[in-house]
Design a protein around this motif. Structure first.
Motif, PDB file in Angstrom:
ATOM      1  N   PRO A 172       8.881  -9.056  50.172  1.00 38.68           N
ATOM      2  CA  PRO A 172       8.454  -8.257  51.313  1.00 38.68           C
ATOM      3  C   PRO A 172       7.164  -7.492  51.050  1.00 38.68           C
ATOM      4  CG  PRO A 172      10.749  -7.839  50.809  1.00 38.68           C
ATOM      5  CD  PRO A 172      10.198  -8.664  49.697  1.00 38.68           C
ATOM      6  N   SER A 173       6.456  -7.215  52.120  1.00 38.12           N
ATOM      7  CA  SER A 173       5.159  -6.558  51.970  1.00 38.12           C
ATOM      8  C   SER A 173       5.213  -5.053  52.206  1.00 38.12           C
ATOM      9  CB  SER A 173       4.170  -7.188  52.950  1.00 38.12           C
ATOM     10  OG  SER A 173       4.642  -7.026  54.270  1.00 38.12           O
ATOM     11  N   ARG A 174       6.299  -4.522  52.758  1.00 36.49           N
ATOM     12  CA  ARG A 174       6.368  -3.090  53.071  1.00 36.49           C
ATOM     13  C   ARG A 174       7.665  -2.482  52.530  1.00 36.49           C
ATOM     14  NH1 ARG A 174       5.409  -5.337  58.354  1.00 36.49           N
ATOM     15  NH2 ARG A 174       7.488  -4.632  58.786  1.00 36.49           N
ATOM     16  N   PRO A 175       7.775  -2.275  51.220  1.00 38.56           N
ATOM     17  CA  PRO A 175       9.001  -1.696  50.657  1.00 38.56           C
ATOM     18  C   PRO A 175       8.967  -0.165  50.647  1.00 38.56           C
ATOM     19  CG  PRO A 175       7.557  -2.350  48.904  1.00 38.56           C
ATOM     20  CD  PRO A 175       6.866  -2.737  50.185  1.00 38.56           C
ATOM     21  N   VAL A 176      10.151   0.448  50.633  1.00 35.39           N
ATOM     22  CA  VAL A 176      10.298   1.891  50.446  1.00 35.39           C
ATOM     23  C   VAL A 176      11.407   2.132  49.431  1.00 35.39           C
ATOM     24  CG1 VAL A 176       9.476   2.555  52.743  1.00 35.39           C
ATOM     25  CG2 VAL A 176      11.896   2.115  52.385  1.00 35.39           C
ATOM     26  N   VAL A 177      11.465   3.359  48.921  1.00 32.58           N
ATOM     27  CA  VAL A 177      12.496   3.747  47.971  1.00 32.58           C
ATOM     28  C   VAL A 177      13.287   4.901  48.578  1.00 32.58           C
ATOM     29  CG1 VAL A 177      12.956   4.680  45.673  1.00 32.58           C
ATOM     30  CG2 VAL A 177      11.091   3.054  46.006  1.00 32.58           C
ATOM     31  N   LEU A 178      14.596   4.753  48.642  1.00 35.66           N
ATOM     32  CA  LEU A 178      15.483   5.806  49.130  1.00 35.66           C
ATOM     33  C   LEU A 178      16.229   6.352  47.925  1.00 35.66           C
ATOM     34  CD1 LEU A 178      16.549   6.892  52.049  1.00 35.66           C
ATOM     35  CD2 LEU A 178      18.625   5.815  51.288  1.00 35.66           C
ATOM     36  N   ASN A 179      15.879   7.569  47.525  1.00 37.10           N
ATOM     37  CA  ASN A 179      16.512   8.209  46.388  1.00 37.10           C
ATOM     38  C   ASN A 179      17.615   9.127  46.911  1.00 37.10           C
ATOM     39  OD1 ASN A 179      17.166   9.254  43.906  1.00 37.10           O
ATOM     40  ND2 ASN A 179      15.337  10.495  43.716  1.00 37.10           N
ATOM     41  N   VAL A 180      18.863   8.763  46.663  1.00 39.87           N
ATOM     42  CA  VAL A 180      20.006   9.550  47.119  1.00 39.87           C
ATOM     43  C   VAL A 180      20.275  10.641  46.089  1.00 39.87           C
ATOM     44  CG1 VAL A 180      22.427   9.499  47.778  1.00 39.87           C
ATOM     45  CG2 VAL A 180      20.955   7.552  48.301  1.00 39.87           C
ATOM     46  N   LEU A 181      20.130  11.889  46.518  1.00 39.48           N
ATOM     47  CA  LEU A 181      20.295  13.031  45.616  1.00 39.48           C
ATOM     48  C   LEU A 181      21.716  13.576  45.620  1.00 39.48           C
ATOM     49  CD1 LEU A 181      17.003  14.855  46.645  1.00 39.48           C
ATOM     50  CD2 LEU A 181      17.357  13.336  44.686  1.00 39.48           C
ATOM     51  N   VAL A 182      22.328  13.667  46.805  1.00 46.45           N
ATOM     52  CA  VAL A 182      23.674  14.230  46.936  1.00 46.45           C
ATOM     53  C   VAL A 182      24.445  13.420  47.953  1.00 46.45           C
ATOM     54  CG1 VAL A 182      25.018  16.261  47.638  1.00 46.45           C
ATOM     55  CG2 VAL A 182      22.866  16.574  46.419  1.00 46.45           C
ATOM     56  N   ASP A 183      25.674  13.085  47.619  1.00 53.00           N
ATOM     57  CA  ASP A 183      26.615  12.477  48.556  1.00 53.00           C
ATOM     58  C   ASP A 183      27.992  12.985  48.151  1.00 53.00           C
ATOM     59  OD1 ASP A 183      28.126  11.012  50.287  1.00 53.00           O
ATOM     60  OD2 ASP A 183      27.538   9.054  49.522  1.00 53.00           O
ATOM     61  N   GLN A 184      28.457  14.018  48.842  1.00 52.14           N
ATOM     62  CA  GLN A 184      29.720  14.622  48.423  1.00 52.14           C
ATOM     63  C   GLN A 184      30.556  15.066  49.605  1.00 52.14           C
ATOM     64  OE1 GLN A 184      28.530  17.876  45.945  1.00 52.14           O
ATOM     65  NE2 GLN A 184      28.309  19.298  47.639  1.00 52.14           N
ATOM     66  N   ARG A 185      31.842  15.139  49.326  1.00 50.95           N
ATOM     67  CA  ARG A 185      32.826  15.677  50.264  1.00 50.95           C
ATOM     68  C   ARG A 185      33.263  17.034  49.739  1.00 50.95           C
ATOM     69  NH1 ARG A 185      37.259  10.942  51.490  1.00 50.95           N
ATOM     70  NH2 ARG A 185      35.930   9.623  52.769  1.00 50.95           N
ATOM     71  N   GLU A 186      33.433  17.989  50.664  1.00 47.27           N
ATOM     72  CA  GLU A 186      33.911  19.309  50.266  1.00 47.27           C
ATOM     73  C   GLU A 186      35.095  19.698  51.138  1.00 47.27           C
ATOM     74  OE1 GLU A 186      30.797  22.257  50.354  1.00 47.27           O
ATOM     75  OE2 GLU A 186      29.344  20.843  49.528  1.00 47.27           O
ATOM     76  N   ARG A 187      36.007  20.432  50.534  1.00 44.20           N
ATOM     77  CA  ARG A 187      37.214  20.901  51.221  1.00 44.20           C
ATOM     78  C   ARG A 187      37.343  22.381  50.899  1.00 44.20           C
ATOM     79  NH1 ARG A 187      43.053  20.260  49.428  1.00 44.20           N
ATOM     80  NH2 ARG A 187      44.214  20.007  51.353  1.00 44.20           N
TER      81      ARG A 187
END
Length: 193
Positions: free
Chosen positions: A95-110
């Protein structure tokens, strides 16, 4: 011979009354057509699949969490090439148009939101938190740190703990689905690479 007189009431059927159902149907159709034309004239359109300015997304950081995996599936179904572990500065093949998605936080809280006088939990607040940064492989930031937080309140009863656990899972799944849709809309908004 006995004569009994019976009177039978015949329905009155004037010409005006016989056409009322047809007139109502025509009036409903005319009203519906007017509503469709009014909505179309004001720019209303049903939500369509997002169009992205990129061909490929490399996921870094927390790429194997539930929301990250759901975003990856949604992007793949939209025709975007998804790669895990793309390092900044590295170009994926093709592909000619790539991006980078850096996931910093993915959490569940109760969090306990309410208690009885005896100290028993009566209400909980469920939170789903997702934070990411979108950039090009060269490090140009397209979307700075973006944090999405959804909260839902739920009543709690220790006698119905199993049912409440199932309800919590359903609420978390619903919140995560909402977050995925929000992330996709935000990624589609990144038009300048």
């Amino acid at each position: 011979m006995m004569s009994t007189s019976q009177s039978v009431a015949l329905p009155s059927c004037s010409p005006l009354e016989s056409h009322v159902p047809g007139r109502r149907t025509a009036l409903r159709a005319l009203t519906g057509a007017a509503a469709v034309l009014a909505l179309g004239g004001c720019g209303f359109a049903l939500r369509q699949a997002p169009k992205f300015a990129f061909d490929a997304v490399g996921f870094t950081g927390l790429a194997n969490t539930p929301v990250s995996l759901a975003v990856q599936r949604a992007l793949s179904s939209s025709g975007v090439l998804v790669a895990r572990g793309l390092i900044a500065g590295q170009q994926p093949s093709g592909p000619s148009r790539p991006v980078v998605l850096n996931v910093l936080v993915d959490q569940r809280e109760r969090v306990v939101a309410g208690q009885s006088n005896a100290g028993q939990v009566r209400e909980l607040t469920l939170k789903s938190r997702f934070q990411y940064v979108l950039s090009t492989p060269n490090g140009k930031v397209l979307q700075a740190e973006t944090e999405l937080v959804l909260e839902r309140d739920i009543s709690f009863s220790e006698t119905d703990a199993l049912a409440k656990a199932i309800e919590e899972d359903a609420m978390f799944s619903d919140m995560e689905g909402d977050i995925v849709q929000q992330v996709l809309r935000r990624l589609a908004a990144a038009q300048s690479l």
